[in-house]
Design a protein around this motif. Structure first.
Motif, PDB file in Angstrom:
ATOM      1  N   MET A   1       0.819  -1.216   0.000  1.00 47.94           N
ATOM      2  CA  MET A   1       0.000   0.000   0.000  1.00 47.94           C
ATOM      3  C   MET A   1       0.852   1.264   0.000  1.00 47.94           C
ATOM      4  SD  MET A   1      -3.278  -0.876   0.022  1.00 47.94           S
ATOM      5  CE  MET A   1      -4.253   0.408   0.806  1.00 47.94           C
ATOM      6  N   GLN A   2       2.161   1.104   0.153  1.00 45.10           N
ATOM      7  CA  GLN A   2       3.047   2.266   0.147  1.00 45.10           C
ATOM      8  C   GLN A   2       3.702   2.514  -1.208  1.00 45.10           C
ATOM      9  OE1 GLN A   2       4.724   0.637   3.919  1.00 45.10           O
ATOM     10  NE2 GLN A   2       4.946   2.789   4.458  1.00 45.10           N
ATOM     11  N   MET A   3       3.338   1.700  -2.212  1.00 50.19           N
ATOM     12  CA  MET A   3       3.813   1.986  -3.560  1.00 50.19           C
ATOM     13  C   MET A   3       3.210   3.307  -4.032  1.00 50.19           C
ATOM     14  SD  MET A   3       3.696  -1.633  -5.578  1.00 50.19           S
ATOM     15  CE  MET A   3       4.664  -3.047  -5.067  1.00 50.19           C
ATOM     16  N   GLN A   4       3.948   3.988  -4.875  1.00 45.40           N
ATOM     17  CA  GLN A   4       3.535   5.346  -5.237  1.00 45.40           C
ATOM     18  C   GLN A   4       2.326   5.383  -6.170  1.00 45.40           C
ATOM     19  OE1 GLN A   4       6.966   7.806  -6.190  1.00 45.40           O
ATOM     20  NE2 GLN A   4       8.144   6.825  -4.552  1.00 45.40           N
ATOM     21  N   ALA A   5       1.977   4.246  -6.775  1.00 49.25           N
ATOM     22  CA  ALA A   5       0.723   4.189  -7.537  1.00 49.25           C
ATOM     23  C   ALA A   5      -0.463   4.467  -6.618  1.00 49.25           C
ATOM     24  CB  ALA A   5       0.568   2.816  -8.179  1.00 49.25           C
ATOM     25  N   ILE A   6      -0.300   4.180  -5.324  1.00 44.52           N
ATOM     26  CA  ILE A   6      -1.351   4.447  -4.337  1.00 44.52           C
ATOM     27  C   ILE A   6      -1.089   5.770  -3.624  1.00 44.52           C
ATOM     28  CG2 ILE A   6      -2.492   3.615  -2.245  1.00 44.52           C
ATOM     29  CD1 ILE A   6      -3.034   1.834  -4.647  1.00 44.52           C
ATOM     30  N   THR A   7       0.103   5.928  -3.071  1.00 48.53           N
ATOM     31  CA  THR A   7       0.363   7.082  -2.201  1.00 48.53           C
ATOM     32  C   THR A   7       0.345   8.427  -2.931  1.00 48.53           C
ATOM     33  OG1 THR A   7       2.768   6.768  -2.483  1.00 48.53           O
ATOM     34  CG2 THR A   7       1.733   5.686  -0.596  1.00 48.53           C
ATOM     35  N   LYS A   8       0.682   8.443  -4.215  1.00 48.06           N
ATOM     36  CA  LYS A   8       0.702   9.710  -4.967  1.00 48.06           C
ATOM     37  C   LYS A   8      -0.694  10.182  -5.367  1.00 48.06           C
ATOM     38  CE  LYS A   8       5.255   9.832  -7.233  1.00 48.06           C
ATOM     39  NZ  LYS A   8       5.944   9.803  -8.541  1.00 48.06           N
ATOM     40  N   HIS A   9      -1.663   9.265  -5.332  1.00 46.35           N
ATOM     41  CA  HIS A   9      -2.959   9.599  -5.902  1.00 46.35           C
ATOM     42  C   HIS A   9      -4.131   9.442  -4.939  1.00 46.35           C
ATOM     43  CE1 HIS A   9      -1.078   9.767  -9.896  1.00 46.35           C
ATOM     44  NE2 HIS A   9      -0.379   8.712  -9.488  1.00 46.35           N
ATOM     45  N   TYR A  10      -3.879   8.852  -3.773  1.00 42.26           N
ATOM     46  CA  TYR A  10      -4.968   8.625  -2.819  1.00 42.26           C
ATOM     47  C   TYR A  10      -4.505   9.003  -1.421  1.00 42.26           C
ATOM     48  CZ  TYR A  10      -7.117   5.975  -6.588  1.00 42.26           C
ATOM     49  OH  TYR A  10      -7.656   5.609  -7.795  1.00 42.26           O
ATOM     50  N   GLY A  11      -5.418   9.578  -0.648  1.00 44.06           N
ATOM     51  CA  GLY A  11      -5.122   9.819   0.755  1.00 44.06           C
ATOM     52  C   GLY A  11      -5.044   8.493   1.487  1.00 44.06           C
ATOM     53  N   PHE A  12      -4.353   8.474   2.599  1.00 44.21           N
ATOM     54  CA  PHE A  12      -4.120   7.235   3.333  1.00 44.21           C
ATOM     55  C   PHE A  12      -5.439   6.588   3.766  1.00 44.21           C
ATOM     56  CE2 PHE A  12      -2.090   5.174   7.264  1.00 44.21           C
ATOM     57  CZ  PHE A  12      -1.669   4.081   6.527  1.00 44.21           C
ATOM     58  N   GLU A  13      -6.312   7.381   4.371  1.00 48.67           N
ATOM     59  CA  GLU A  13      -7.592   6.851   4.835  1.00 48.67           C
ATOM     60  C   GLU A  13      -8.457   6.401   3.661  1.00 48.67           C
ATOM     61  OE1 GLU A  13     -11.583   8.314   7.276  1.00 48.67           O
ATOM     62  OE2 GLU A  13      -9.622   9.158   7.801  1.00 48.67           O
ATOM     63  N   GLN A  14      -8.458   7.178   2.582  1.00 43.78           N
ATOM     64  CA  GLN A  14      -9.256   6.821   1.417  1.00 43.78           C
ATOM     65  C   GLN A  14      -8.798   5.503   0.807  1.00 43.78           C
ATOM     66  OE1 GLN A  14      -8.778   9.271  -2.051  1.00 43.78           O
ATOM     67  NE2 GLN A  14     -10.792   8.729  -2.913  1.00 43.78           N
TER      68      GLN A  14
END
Length: 425
Positions: free
Chosen positions: A285-298
């Motif tokens: 979940m810490q890959m940037q495909a997730i972290t760059k585009h989504y908030g942590f809670e979302q």
């Protein structure tokens, strides 16, 4: 020890059946089982050990940074053993040990040499797949590692793929060949009680980008046949667990969410269409495909709503904010308390996780030894039966021979008598 584990399993599964008896403690335990984390070094981390003891973590993952440089096998075994002994419910102790580039247990630490999936597939028979997979599985089992995030069932459909084909992580561009070889990998792991996780659903082989670094959109390159290895392995009972991919495919998800966060992909395709009822792990979940585009809670909310059971927070990706267990845990609990995620949804994941963890007992060395003894006993019984049959046949032949010899013995004097009479005449 195994009886103790079993009692915990039955107690844990029972918790999901009695929602009216929910308590804060039981919800915390269930949330903890949905969290997988990494730890910082080649030693037991006091904070992680405390979180494991409290039941706030249900799984941990091993990276190369966690492997002690000296006396590596025994030292790593002590680490996994310490964490496992501290857990109120047995841990999934996980690793990415595909072979080749994705290889945490390198031969420089004294572990068996491994090769890529592509290299294994070059052999004219399945012997290479069997040999290297058994070497890997037996090593993992000896170390106390019970989940391998392998085999990769992505297709090598794009030879320029920067994260799959480039590193030889796919067996083949042919979906049937991929399924055939993946099944052999899984068989060898099952021999040693190690659970496997197919990856990366719904298929990463056609991508042109690396999801570690950002969005990988496969809308125009992904092919329906990328689902076939999953379908074949699910249908034949060889899908222990499945890991999601962060790829974006707008033809599969109308909102353009990555696979990990997509209800259309995970519930619509994986659960309903392919009928997979087991545990779904996320890729990190810490890959940037997730972290760059989504908030942590979302991201957490979408993953759970989509159908994910266990979320991976490795704290191992350069440039990513460290995600503490308390932060992840509190976010999930808050989402439940606000009604964004139902307790029934948490129970679904918890039950799936417990059913898979129950297999850790069934697939233990103790259970495997019992199965081996039973198989040997069956073989021995058959051998004894065959020997008894052979003995009866031999006795029968001996009796026949004795009768022949007796008949010959009775005939011989008569012949001599006749011969004597002729000579006198």
């Amino acid at each position: 020890m195994m009886k103790y584990f079993y009692s915990l399993f039955f107690l844990a599964v029972a918790l999901t059946e009695s929602t009216s008896a929910q308590t804060i403690d039981s919800l915390d335990i269930k949330i903890g089982q949905m969290i997988l984390i990494g730890f910082p070094k080649g030693d037991v981390d006091a904070e992680v050990l405390r979180e494991v003891k409290q039941g706030k973590v249900g799984s941990i993952i091993i990276f190369e940074k966690n492997i002690p440089a000296k006396n590596s096998f025994v030292a790593l075994k002590k680490i996994t053993w310490t964490y496992q002994q501290a857990a109120p419910i047995p841990l999934f102790i996980c690793i990415d040990q595909e072979g080749g580039r994705v290889n945490r247990l390198k031969d420089k630490y004294g572990f068996p040499r491994s090769i890529t999936a592509a290299a294994m597939a070059k052999a004219s028979t399945l012997d290479s797949v069997r040999f290297y997979s058994e070497a890997t599985a037996s090593t993992l089992a000896g170390l106390g590692i019970n989940v391998n995030f392998a085999p990769v069932v992505d297709l090598a459909s794009n030879p320029d793929n920067p994260i799959i084909a480039k590193f030889g992580r796919a067996f083949s561009a042919n979906e049937d060949s991929v399924a055939l070889m993946a099944k052999e990998v899984i068989k060898q792991h099952r021999k040693y009680g190690v659970i496997t996780s197919l990856k990366h659903f719904p298929g990463h082989g056609s991508s042109k980008a690396d999801t570690h670094l950002g969005i990988a959109d496969v809308t125009n390159t992904w092919e329906e046949r990328e689902l076939k290895p999953y379908q074949l392995l699910i249908d034949s009972g060889y899908a222990d667990a499945i890991m999601t991919s962060h790829i974006v495919n707008k033809k599969l998800d109308k909102n353009g969410n990555p696979g990990t966060l997509s209800v259309d992909i995970l519930t619509g395709i994986l659960r309903k269409r392919l009928h997979f009822s087991g545990v779904v792990f996320t890729d990190d979940m810490q890959m940037q495909a997730i972290t760059k585009h989504y908030g942590f809670e979302q991201a957490i909310k979408l993953a759970i709503q989509g159908g994910v059971d266990i979320m991976t927070f490795s704290n191992n990706i350069s440039g990513s904010d460290e995600r503490t267990v308390n932060k992840v845990h509190s976010i999930i609990r808050s989402l439940v308390e606000k009604g964004d995620i139902s307790q029934a949804r948490i129970n679904e994941s918890f039950k799936r996780i417990m059913l898979l963890k129950k297999r850790l007992g069934e697939n233990s060395v103790e259970a495997n030894d019992k199965q081996t003894v039973e198989k040997l006993q069956i073989a021995l019984n058959k051998t004894e039966a065959d020997l008894a049959t052979a003995k009866e046949e031999l006795k029968s032949k001996s009796d026949e021979l004795a009768k022949v010899q007796e008949s010959l013995a009775q005939t011989e004097p008569k012949k001599k008598k006749k011969k004597k009479k002729r000579s006198e005449d």
